[in-house]
Design a protein around this motif. Structure first.
Motif, short mmCIF file in Angstrom:
data_model
loop_
_atom_site.label_atom_id
_atom_site.label_comp_id
_atom_site.label_asym_id
_atom_site.label_seq_id
_atom_site.Cartn_x
_atom_site.Cartn_y
_atom_site.Cartn_z
N ARG A 135 -2.08 4.10 3.71
CA ARG A 135 -2.08 3.08 4.75
C ARG A 135 -1.00 3.31 5.80
O ARG A 135 -1.20 3.07 6.98
CB ARG A 135 -1.90 1.71 4.10
CG ARG A 135 -2.01 0.53 5.05
CD ARG A 135 -3.41 0.40 5.62
NE ARG A 135 -4.41 0.26 4.59
CZ ARG A 135 -4.77 -0.91 4.06
NH1 ARG A 135 -4.18 -2.02 4.43
NH2 ARG A 135 -5.72 -0.95 3.13
N GLU A 189 -7.48 3.74 -3.75
CA GLU A 189 -8.51 2.99 -3.05
C GLU A 189 -8.84 1.68 -3.77
O GLU A 189 -8.94 0.62 -3.15
CB GLU A 189 -9.78 3.84 -2.95
CG GLU A 189 -10.93 3.18 -2.22
CD GLU A 189 -10.82 3.28 -0.71
OE1 GLU A 189 -11.59 2.58 -0.03
OE2 GLU A 189 -9.95 4.02 -0.21
N ASP A 190 -9.00 1.75 -5.09
CA ASP A 190 -9.51 0.61 -5.86
C ASP A 190 -8.43 -0.23 -6.52
O ASP A 190 -8.73 -1.30 -7.08
CB ASP A 190 -10.49 1.10 -6.92
CG ASP A 190 -11.68 1.82 -6.32
OD1 ASP A 190 -12.01 1.54 -5.16
OD2 ASP A 190 -12.28 2.67 -7.02
N ARG A 247 -6.71 9.02 4.83
CA ARG A 247 -7.34 7.74 5.14
C ARG A 247 -6.93 6.68 4.14
O ARG A 247 -6.88 5.48 4.46
CB ARG A 247 -8.87 7.91 5.15
CG ARG A 247 -9.63 6.63 5.44
CD ARG A 247 -11.12 6.90 5.57
NE ARG A 247 -11.67 7.44 4.32
CZ ARG A 247 -12.04 6.70 3.29
NH1 ARG A 247 -11.87 5.39 3.32
NH2 ARG A 247 -12.56 7.25 2.21
N ARG A 248 -6.65 7.09 2.92
CA ARG A 248 -6.27 6.13 1.88
C ARG A 248 -4.78 5.82 1.87
O ARG A 248 -4.34 4.94 1.14
CB ARG A 248 -6.71 6.67 0.50
CG ARG A 248 -8.23 6.66 0.34
CD ARG A 248 -8.67 7.42 -0.89
NE ARG A 248 -10.08 7.20 -1.17
CZ ARG A 248 -11.07 7.86 -0.59
NH1 ARG A 248 -10.80 8.78 0.33
NH2 ARG A 248 -12.33 7.60 -0.90
N ARG A 283 0.83 -1.21 0.00
CA ARG A 283 0.00 0.00 0.00
C ARG A 283 0.87 1.26 0.00
O ARG A 283 2.09 1.19 0.07
CB ARG A 283 -0.91 -0.01 1.24
CG ARG A 283 -1.90 -1.17 1.25
CD ARG A 283 -2.98 -0.94 0.21
NE ARG A 283 -3.96 -2.02 0.17
CZ ARG A 283 -5.08 -1.98 -0.54
NH1 ARG A 283 -5.35 -0.92 -1.28
NH2 ARG A 283 -5.91 -3.00 -0.54
#
Length: 448
Positions: A359, A316-317, A356-357, A168
């Protein structure tokens, strides 16, 4: 940092993922008859008369894959056979007819790409998911080598491994001169050396649009193995073209791509060559399977807000979208460890939705004196210079206790200045308190 002897013995880095196999037929190549015919016409038009075997090697396809397209072109009187030997079709010399030259010119106007045949987008996507950065093996002992030149506290060192394994994003922040870029590059060194190798195509095709991927200026070819494998049967497989690696793919070390203040939004989109009429993949796309480091985040030509808006969904995706000139979009993997490194205040750069995205957040602060002394000693050793505690005492008495915040980079910069002074005076390089006072007066005084 403890690991059992058995675990250390069992760990041998990260192996290469399953390699794409050489296609046995036109259908297995994922390309159409018309597509390969156009590539053959463009190739012969550009390079002149070519032997069948050389045509296959130039397109990185077995001759049996291009045999039918060549026959079709010959039947359509677009190419002709100028001769050959008893070996067979692979030795035929092919050239264009007058009609073939006209057809080749038309093909060149549509797309002038020649070289290794592209792979289908679907094959590229499948291969990307075979070689993701998520779940790479990483043990403390494996990290020691790439981080050996850095002085880190144990707790910070132990936070890096999980970040690598997660695959991440990582946000590294703190005041300048304390090793953020060096840490990010050390992560990249680990990925490049111990992360194993991956396969990327020279190019892929999506909706008849060719997009080049392999970039010799950014990708390092892994030449530790033969193109057809490591075992004794490699030569036999090469001759028979069975079980061999698809030559349209390149085996590389996991990429480590670094960008800084020059980054702009245009670099994150497909680059269209209006003359040749094909595309080059964007810079971050070329980092798939490896590391993409954005150094000095916040100082790019594009604003942090615009950059983050561009990436908030990919982070995110785990996928992104590329858009061709016609406006059509297609989905591609976003499989990379992306590192943001900045010496600016994170709160002034990003909002909570973005954080928040991310990690992993790693804050690197000014070194405490014990860490500073270790960094100072390490730089003395690197420069072949004696360690003098009095020089460090002087720096703290004169500067660091009077408001200047110590930086890890001060050690390197000041000692290299001492080295320069000694060399200029034609005297042995030898650290003393007086020389440090002289060097610091030149280097630090303007900032006090």
């Amino acid at each position: 940092m403890s690991l059992s002897r058995q675990a250390m013995a069992d760990w041998d880095g990260n192996p290469a993922p399953e390699a794409p196999l050489l296609p046995e037929s036109l259908k297995e190549s994922g390309l159409t008859l018309g597509f390969i015919c156009d590539m053959l016409l463009r190739t012969i038009y550009t390079r002149g008369v070519m032997v069948g075997r050389d045509l296959g090697q130039y397109l990185c396809l077995p001759f049996k894959v291009i045999r039918d397209p060549l026959k079709f072109l010959k039947d359509e009187k677009l190419i002709q056979v100028d001769g050959g030997d008893l070996v067979g079709e692979v030795s035929y010399r092919f050239s264009l007819t007058d009609l073939g030259r006209e057809r080749a010119k038309a093909a060149m106007e549509q797309c002038a790409y020649i070289g290794p045949a592209p792979v289908p987008l679907e094959d590229y996507v499948e291969q990307c998911y075979r070689q993701t950065v998520t779940g790479l093996q990483c043990y403390p002992e494996a990290l020691k080598a790439p981080f050996g030149h850095l002085v880190l506290k144990e707790e910070m060192f132990n936070n890096i491994g999980p970040a690598i394994i997660s695959g991440r994003s990582v946000f590294i922040y703190g005041p300048p001169g304390n090793g953020k870029t060096a840490m990010a590059r050390a992560i990249g060194d680990f990925m490049n050396t111990a992360g194993g190798s991956i396969y990327i195509p020279y190019a892929f095709v999506a909706d008849n649009n060719i997009i080049t991927v392999f970039d010799p200026s950014l990708h390092v070819i892994d030449d530790t193995a033969t193109e057809y494998g490591d075992d004794a049967d490699a030569t036999v497989r090469k001759l028979l073209s069975t079980g061999a690696v698809d030559q349209r793919w390149v085996r590389i070390r996991r990429p480590v791509i670094v960008t800084g203040g020059e980054l702009n939004l245009q670099m994150l989109d497909l680059r269209y060559n209006s003359e040749a009429k094909f595309y080059q993949a964007p810079i971050h796309f070329k980092a798939n399977g490896g590391v993409f480091l954005i150094d000095d985040f916040g100082r790019q030509l594009v604003s942090p807000k615009d950059l983050l808006n561009r990436w908030i969904l990919p982070l995110e995706d785990r996928h992104d979208f590329l858009t061709v000139a016609s406006g059509k979009k297609f989905q591609v993997p976003f499989e990379q460890l992306i590192i943001f490194s900045t010496n600016l205040d994170p709160k002034a750069l990003v909002d909570d939705a973005f954080l928040r995205r991310i990690r992993h957040k790693v804050g690197i602060q000014a070194p405490q004196r014990d860490v500073y002394e270790r960094i100072f000693a390490a730089n003395c050793k690197r420069l072949g210079m004696n360690y003098d505690g009095g020089a460090v005492d002087f720096l703290y008495e004169r500067y660091y206790s009077r408001g200047r915040v110590p930086r890890a980079s001060d050690c390197r910069d000041l000692l290299e200045t001492v080295q320069s002074i000694c060399r200029y005076r034609r005297q042995p390089v030898h650290l003393t308190r007086d020389l440090m006072a002289e060097a610091s007066a030149s280097f630090i005084a303007e900032f006090t």
